[in-house]
Every structure is written in structure tokens, then in C-alpha cells.
Design an enzyme around this catalytic site. Structure first.
Site, PDB file in Angstrom:
ATOM      1  N   GLU A 152       3.382   3.822  -7.480  1.00 11.24           N
ATOM      2  CA  GLU A 152       2.230   3.865  -8.376  1.00 11.24           C
ATOM      3  C   GLU A 152       2.553   4.538  -9.707  1.00 11.24           C
ATOM      4  OE1 GLU A 152      -1.016   2.838  -7.790  1.00 11.24           O
ATOM      5  OE2 GLU A 152      -0.576   2.120  -5.766  1.00 11.24           O
ATOM      6  N   GLU A 181     -16.813   4.884  -3.764  1.00 13.58           N
ATOM      7  CA  GLU A 181     -16.308   5.530  -2.555  1.00 13.58           C
ATOM      8  C   GLU A 181     -17.221   6.631  -2.044  1.00 13.58           C
ATOM      9  OE1 GLU A 181     -12.273   6.883  -2.487  1.00 13.58           O
ATOM     10  OE2 GLU A 181     -11.499   4.997  -3.302  1.00 13.58           O
ATOM     11  N   CYS A 209      -9.397   7.578  -4.996  1.00 19.08           N
ATOM     12  CA  CYS A 209      -8.294   6.770  -5.524  1.00 19.08           C
ATOM     13  C   CYS A 209      -8.836   5.398  -5.903  1.00 19.08           C
ATOM     14  CB  CYS A 209      -7.209   6.553  -4.474  1.00 19.08           C
ATOM     15  SG  CYS A 209      -6.369   8.041  -3.931  1.00 19.08           S
ATOM     16  N   HIS A 239      -7.990   1.555  -8.526  1.00 21.99           N
ATOM     17  CA  HIS A 239      -7.261   0.833  -9.567  1.00 21.99           C
ATOM     18  C   HIS A 239      -8.256   0.265 -10.566  1.00 21.99           C
ATOM     19  CE1 HIS A 239      -3.436   0.994  -7.430  1.00 21.99           C
ATOM     20  NE2 HIS A 239      -4.139   0.774  -6.331  1.00 21.99           N
ATOM     21  N   GLU A 287       4.159   3.200  -1.267  1.00 21.41           N
ATOM     22  CA  GLU A 287       3.178   3.469  -2.305  1.00 21.41           C
ATOM     23  C   GLU A 287       3.952   3.743  -3.585  1.00 21.41           C
ATOM     24  OE1 GLU A 287      -0.918   4.310  -3.492  1.00 21.41           O
ATOM     25  OE2 GLU A 287      -0.026   3.220  -1.848  1.00 21.41           O
TER      26      GLU A 287
END
Length: 145
Positions: free
Chosen positions: A80, A51, A31, A33, A78
Site C-alpha cells: 500500500e 465503517e 481503512c 481507498h 498488503e
């Protein structure tokens, strides 16, 4: 993002215990951004490397999804708008321990058992369901995704 190995198994991650949001839960492969002005595709590739210490050998857009899920453990919400990606990973992962506690490669049946027994992120099923058409295109309909 949902990455698969050459056998069609999904790479899951257990979020690091030090994460402020949803620590210790299992979730999709990666995940993140985008930075301001960064294209979603570039952000997906960057976050995978940050990650998991690996670059996908194939990465494809899988649509978008919008959701609003409260996290029962923290009370955080959350909310999104996600760009979804699917792809292949052919090299061993080297997770950043500040991001990822553990990883697992699972078949659809193994995912069903794990999902029933373990705690997953509040958003996991929403993003998985939204990405399923692209996952089936990537893995083939006989893979069972």
C-alpha cells in the site's frame, strides 16, 4: 486513520470476520481507498462514516507511508501507499457489522497490553509509527502516544 476521543484514547476496530483480508484482527480506526478522482481527505471522511457510522469532529492529514506486509494467516500481501489522517470523534460509533466486529478505546498502556495479547493487522505498527508525530500534535506530548 487514527481517531481519538476527548480523553485522548485511540479508537481501535476489530475487523469483521467476513472480511476477505485480515478478518478478525485488531487494527487502526478505519481503512479504505479513494474512489477514482476522490481526494484522500474526502475518502477518509466517507470511509469513517461507512465503517463506523460517525463523522470525525476534527480530521487532519498526518502524512503518507508506503509498506509491503504479508498477512501470515491468508498469504495475501498488503502492498500500500497510504495517506494517513488523525482526528477526534465525539459521537458514539455505530459500526457496520460487515466491516467491524468490535471497537475499543485504549490508552497507550492499554494498547501495549492488547498488542502483546491479541492479533493485530500486519500493517498496524507501520501506520501507527508513521502517524505518531501528528498524533502527538493532536493529543499533546503528555498523552504518551
Amino acid at each position: 486513520m487514527f481517531l481519538f476521543d476527548e480523553q485522548g484514547r485511540l479508537l481501535l476496530q476489530q475487523r469483521a470476520l467476513g472480511k476477505y483480508h485480515s478478518p478478525g484482527v485488531w487494527s487502526n480506526t478505519c481503512c479504505g481507498h479513494p474512489y477514482p478522482g476522490e481526494a484522500p481527505f474526502a475518502a477518509a471522511a466517507r470511509r469513517t462514516h461507512e465503517e463506523l457510522g460517525v463523522s470525525p469532529s476534527l480530521l487532519a492529514e498526518a502524512g503518507t507511508v508506503r509498506y509491503n506486509h504479508p498477512d501470515p494467516a491468508s498469504g495475501l500481501v498488503e502492498q500500500e501507499y497510504n495517506h494517513l489522517f488523525v482526528g477526534l470523534v465525539q459521537a458514539p460509533v455505530r459500526p457496520d457489522p460487515e466491516e467491524v466486529a468490535r471497537t475499543a478505546l485504549v490508552t497507550p498502556d492499554e494498547l501495549a497490553r492488547r498488542h502483546a495479547a491479541d492479533t493485530f493487522s500486519a500493517w498496524f505498527m507501520t501506520v501507527l509509527d508513521a502517524a505518531r508525530p501528528a498524533i502527538r500534535e493532536l493529543t499533546g506530548p503528555s498523552a504518551g502516544w
